[in-house]
Design an enzyme around this catalytic site. Structure first.
Site, short mmCIF file in Angstrom:
data_model
loop_
_atom_site.label_atom_id
_atom_site.label_comp_id
_atom_site.label_asym_id
_atom_site.label_seq_id
_atom_site.Cartn_x
_atom_site.Cartn_y
_atom_site.Cartn_z
N GLU A 163 33.31 3.00 -45.38
CA GLU A 163 32.21 2.53 -44.54
C GLU A 163 32.63 1.29 -43.75
O GLU A 163 32.06 0.20 -43.91
CB GLU A 163 30.97 2.25 -45.39
CG GLU A 163 30.37 3.50 -45.97
CD GLU A 163 28.97 3.29 -46.56
OE1 GLU A 163 28.64 2.14 -46.89
OE2 GLU A 163 28.23 4.27 -46.68
N GLU A 320 28.59 11.02 -48.64
CA GLU A 320 27.79 10.40 -49.70
C GLU A 320 26.32 10.67 -49.44
O GLU A 320 25.85 10.57 -48.32
CB GLU A 320 27.95 8.87 -49.71
CG GLU A 320 29.31 8.35 -50.09
CD GLU A 320 29.34 6.82 -50.08
OE1 GLU A 320 28.27 6.19 -50.21
OE2 GLU A 320 30.43 6.27 -49.91
N TRP A 328 19.58 -0.60 -53.34
CA TRP A 328 19.70 -1.69 -52.36
C TRP A 328 18.50 -1.78 -51.42
O TRP A 328 18.56 -2.48 -50.43
CB TRP A 328 21.00 -1.53 -51.57
CG TRP A 328 21.33 -0.12 -51.15
CD1 TRP A 328 22.17 0.73 -51.80
CD2 TRP A 328 20.83 0.59 -50.02
NE1 TRP A 328 22.22 1.95 -51.14
CE2 TRP A 328 21.41 1.87 -50.04
CE3 TRP A 328 19.96 0.27 -48.97
CZ2 TRP A 328 21.14 2.84 -49.06
CZ3 TRP A 328 19.68 1.22 -48.00
CH2 TRP A 328 20.28 2.49 -48.06
N GLU A 368 25.98 -2.00 -58.72
CA GLU A 368 25.32 -0.73 -58.43
C GLU A 368 24.92 0.03 -59.70
O GLU A 368 24.78 1.25 -59.68
CB GLU A 368 26.21 0.12 -57.53
CG GLU A 368 26.42 -0.56 -56.19
CD GLU A 368 27.15 0.29 -55.16
OE1 GLU A 368 26.72 0.29 -54.00
OE2 GLU A 368 28.16 0.92 -55.53
N LYS A 369 24.72 -0.71 -60.79
CA LYS A 369 24.46 -0.01 -62.06
C LYS A 369 23.11 0.69 -62.07
O LYS A 369 22.90 1.60 -62.87
CB LYS A 369 24.62 -0.94 -63.25
CG LYS A 369 23.75 -2.16 -63.28
CD LYS A 369 24.11 -3.01 -64.49
CE LYS A 369 23.34 -4.32 -64.50
NZ LYS A 369 23.64 -5.17 -63.31
N PHE A 370 22.20 0.32 -61.17
CA PHE A 370 20.91 1.04 -61.13
C PHE A 370 20.85 2.06 -59.99
O PHE A 370 19.78 2.50 -59.59
CB PHE A 370 19.75 0.05 -61.06
CG PHE A 370 19.64 -0.76 -62.33
CD1 PHE A 370 19.44 -0.12 -63.55
CD2 PHE A 370 19.78 -2.14 -62.31
CE1 PHE A 370 19.37 -0.85 -64.73
CE2 PHE A 370 19.71 -2.87 -63.49
CZ PHE A 370 19.51 -2.23 -64.70
N HIS A 371 22.03 2.41 -59.45
CA HIS A 371 22.10 3.46 -58.43
C HIS A 371 22.24 4.79 -59.15
O HIS A 371 22.99 4.92 -60.11
CB HIS A 371 23.33 3.20 -57.55
CG HIS A 371 23.35 3.95 -56.26
ND1 HIS A 371 23.51 5.31 -56.21
CD2 HIS A 371 23.25 3.52 -54.98
CE1 HIS A 371 23.50 5.69 -54.93
NE2 HIS A 371 23.34 4.62 -54.17
C1 GLA Z 1 27.67 3.15 -49.63
C2 GLA Z 1 29.05 2.94 -50.20
C3 GLA Z 1 29.14 3.27 -51.65
C4 GLA Z 1 27.92 2.81 -52.38
C5 GLA Z 1 26.71 3.41 -51.75
C6 GLA Z 1 25.42 3.06 -52.47
O1 GLA Z 1 27.47 4.40 -49.12
O2 GLA Z 1 30.05 3.62 -49.50
O3 GLA Z 1 30.30 2.62 -52.16
O4 GLA Z 1 27.84 1.43 -52.30
O5 GLA Z 1 26.60 2.92 -50.45
O6 GLA Z 1 24.29 3.63 -51.86
#
Ligand code: GLA
Length: 676
Positions: A163, A320, A328, A368-371
């Protein structure tokens, strides 16, 4: 079940391997887990049909634990394990986030904000896109990774960085200032050229030497809008340059196709992906539902159609998305049962052949543990995992759709450059926001049952029945000419307010708005009348308008709808102009959604564009077709069943249908019978 997979061969991968079949994938971050977990992972991946995993995306500190000291033992083991289980890798170059040893030794790579403050390590992506030191160290790593794995049989795809520009698109440091000046010299030729382009006679801003020129650092008043616009262009180009530099290294060592994950989304506007797309072998996109928007599902569809536009109409990879909540947004809304399948298959309906997720296993630690993930914290005895298995089975049932293309006879013109320029400071109304107007136009088309291709300004429009041009504020002469020519040759164009106002330097086109489209639309406006928040105008057909009306005179156009109240009662608000063999329609207010959809239906009918009668704000009907077969996708987001007049074999249930009933919340895909 065998993975719904890329071919498990030792032959070098090609872009066709990635687009000739449907596949499921995910980000895989095994460095977070013990090797005993990896062995469980690959078994579960096979069970779900996962066949492409992104590894080493954030691998830098793992594979280069100290400057110039490489340790590939863990990555070797992971790739070999994946290969042994027939799972291919989308191998990250690993450069997305520099390790602490690097930023400690080279603090000059850290990004600096417009107010002069530095952004420190401790998160991710803390690097300046113009830093030569960062570039050198990143390319050293890419060289090592490419040499080692360039012909590894597991590697199907290269994943450059991650990204690019997600957090660090704009850097205002001294190094960026130097790079900005070089970029400006290339664009404008001389300081005089820069002065002309930026209109520096205004507010005593005339430059006499390049050294005086700065990035648009924080000012006490409104900054020069042309300077801000050029800085957007420069920043997008700097990141593209980084992508190209990493790609060049990869190509020296490997013939495996290269991509990077784009972010076509409402909250990222810094990259002009029309300029980037030609530089990747296969277009890949990340998408997350954004619950801060009024209609997250419609935005998903818009981004999917835009990504297909970036892929030139061909298949693309959803690199993704999420099985459920992200972590987030202010409130991270979890997906309800069936929603993940609807989301995934909407991307598929709109041209994605690969459906990948972030991430494989939900992290136990870190930011990002709650993703959500494919394997949630709860483990595999969970609804999310069962829905992942269902998605894998569904993809198998839909395999024959791979490689087919989406059928659309309407185009929507979308421009990152107009987004940058139109949303600048000092405009008529900060309530008028470019993307919202694009979303409103797209939402009206989607609700009216019209499938669109999203195209860049300037693209040849021949073959389309209708072209919709929402708030194309900035347009070059050539881009405006492409739209005007298309209409003169018999097309229909629907243009919305605050379009055609400025040229590429944000210089107003004089003589009456909408300058670039005045002749095409047959109207001329002396003055804008933006409406205060909460104020509406009513039109003579009962429609309501927000945000805007303008003191518009028809030259050759005919009024279609007129204001009955507001600041300019009696002023035309929707007009229609015969231009050459075609028609230019103009909409000079933000119509309420139902009226907008009704108008779009009327215009689509006049233009002879295809309208899906069963579609609506909560029901998507999209067609994909190949040389011999045609498919109708129906995504029912509503709480009621929907009936669609289609006949053929429904691929998910395996039933022959004559008239399709799609249950509430379900997705169906019909291979059409020829008689229809
Ligand atoms: C982005 C990033 C990932 C992750 C996701 C979380 O897409 O590329 O590493 O952080 O967001 O939604």
């Amino acid at each position: 079940m065998p993975p719904s997979a890329l071919p498990d061969t030792s032959a070098p991968a090609t872009p066709a391997d990635l687009t000739g079949r449907l596949y499921l994938g995910c980000d895989y971050n095994p460095e977070q887990w013990d090797p005993a977990v990896w062995r469980e992972d690959v078994v579960l991946m096979r069970e779900a049909g996962v066949s492409l995993v992104a590894v080493n995306v954030f691998g830098w500190s793992d594979v280069e634990p100290a400057a110039g000291r490489y340790d590939f033992s863990r990555l070797d083991a992971v790739l070999d394990l994946l290969h042994a289980h027939g799972i291919r890798a989308n191998l990250g170059t690993g450069t997305s986030s520099p390790p602490p040893w690097l930023t400690a030794a080279h603090p000059e790579v850290l990004p600096v904000m417009a107010d002069g403050t530095t952004r420190y390590p401790g998160g991710r992506q803390a690097w300046c896109p113009s830093s030569p030191v960062f570039r050198r160290l990143a390319l050293d790593l890419v060289e090592q990774v490419a040499r080692r794995y360039g012909s590894h049989p597991a590697v199907a795809l290269w994943h450059v960085s991650n990204e690019l520009g997600c957090h660090n698109a704009h850097c205002f440091c001294d190094e960026s200032a130097r790079a900005f000046r070089r970029w400006l010299e290339h664009r404008h030729g001389s300081v005089d050229g820069l002065n002309r382009a930026w209109g520096t006679s205004f507010w005593s801003q005339r430059y006499t030497a390049w050294d005086e020129v700065l990035p648009p650092r924080l000012t006490v008043s409104t900054p020069n809008p042309a300077q801000v616009l050029d800085f957007h262009r420069f920043s997008s180009d700097e990141l593209l340059d980084h992508l190209r530099a990493e790609t060049a290294v990869l190509r020296r060592h490997s013939s495996v196709p290269v991509t990077t994950n784009f972010m076509v989304t409402a909250h990222q506007r810094q990259m002009d992906y029309w300029g980037w797309a030609p530089h990747v072998d296969v277009v890949a996109q990340d998408h997350y539902l954004d619950h801060r928007l009024p209609d997250p599902a419609a935005e998903l569809s818009f981004t999917a159609d835009t990504t297909r536009g970036l892929a030139g109409g061909g298949p693309w990879i959803l690199m993704e998305h999420s099985t459920s909540a992200v972590n987030w947004q202010p409130v991270n809304v979890a997906k309800v049962p069936g929603e993940m399948l609807r989301n995934s298959l909407t991307h598929l309906a709109r041209g994605a052949d690969g459906l990948c997720f972030f991430q494989w296993r939900a992290s136990a630690q870190g930011a990002e543990k709650f993703h959500s993930a494919l394997v949630p914290h709860a483990g595999t005895d969970s609804r999310v995992w069962r829905e992942v298995l269902e998605l894998g089975r569904t993809l198998e049932a839909l395999q024959e759709v791979a490689g087919t293309t989406v059928q659309a006879d309407v185009a929507l013109v979308f421009s990152w450059q107009s987004w940058w320029a139109a949303d600048g400071e000092g405009r008529p109304s900060t309530e008028v926001r470019y993307l919202e107007q694009v979303h409103a136009a797209y939402g009206a088309l989607r609700a009216a049952g019209v499938t669109v291709d999203v195209v860049p300004p300037g693209r040849s429009l021949s073959g389309y029945r209708l072209v919709v041009v929402p708030e194309l504020y900035l347009v070059t002469d050539d881009e405006a000419a492409a739209i005007t020519r298309y209409v003169a040759d018999g097309g229909h164009a629907l243009v919305t307010f605050f379009s055609g106002i400025v040229d590429e330097d944000d210089r107003v086109r004089l003589g009456g708005h909408p300058g670039a489209f005045r002749d095409l639309l047959g109207v001329s406006t002396q003055e804008f009348h933006p409406l205060p928040v909460g104020r509406e105008v009513h039109l003579d057909d009962g429609a309501r308008g927000r945000l805007w009306v303008e003191d518009l005179a028809t030259l050759t156009a005919k009024p279609v709808r007129t204001a009955v109240d507001g600041p300019l009662p009696g002023v035309p608000v929707v007009t229609r102009n015969d231009h050459g063999a075609g028609v230019g329609w103009y909409v000079a207010t933000a119509l309420d959604p139902a009226s907008y959809a009704a108008l779009v239906s009327e215009v689509a009918a006049a233009a002879g564009a295809r309208v899906e009668p069963a579609a609506g704000p909560l029901v998507e009907v999209v067609r994909r077709a190949g040389a011999e077969r045609r498919y109708v996708f129906v995504v029912n987001h509503s709480a009621d069943p929907v009936d669609v007049p289609v006949m053929g074999l429904e691929l998910i249930t395996g039933e022959e249908v004559r008239g399709l009933r799609v249950p509430a919340g379900a997705v169906r895909v019909v291979r059409e019978k020829e008689e229809l």
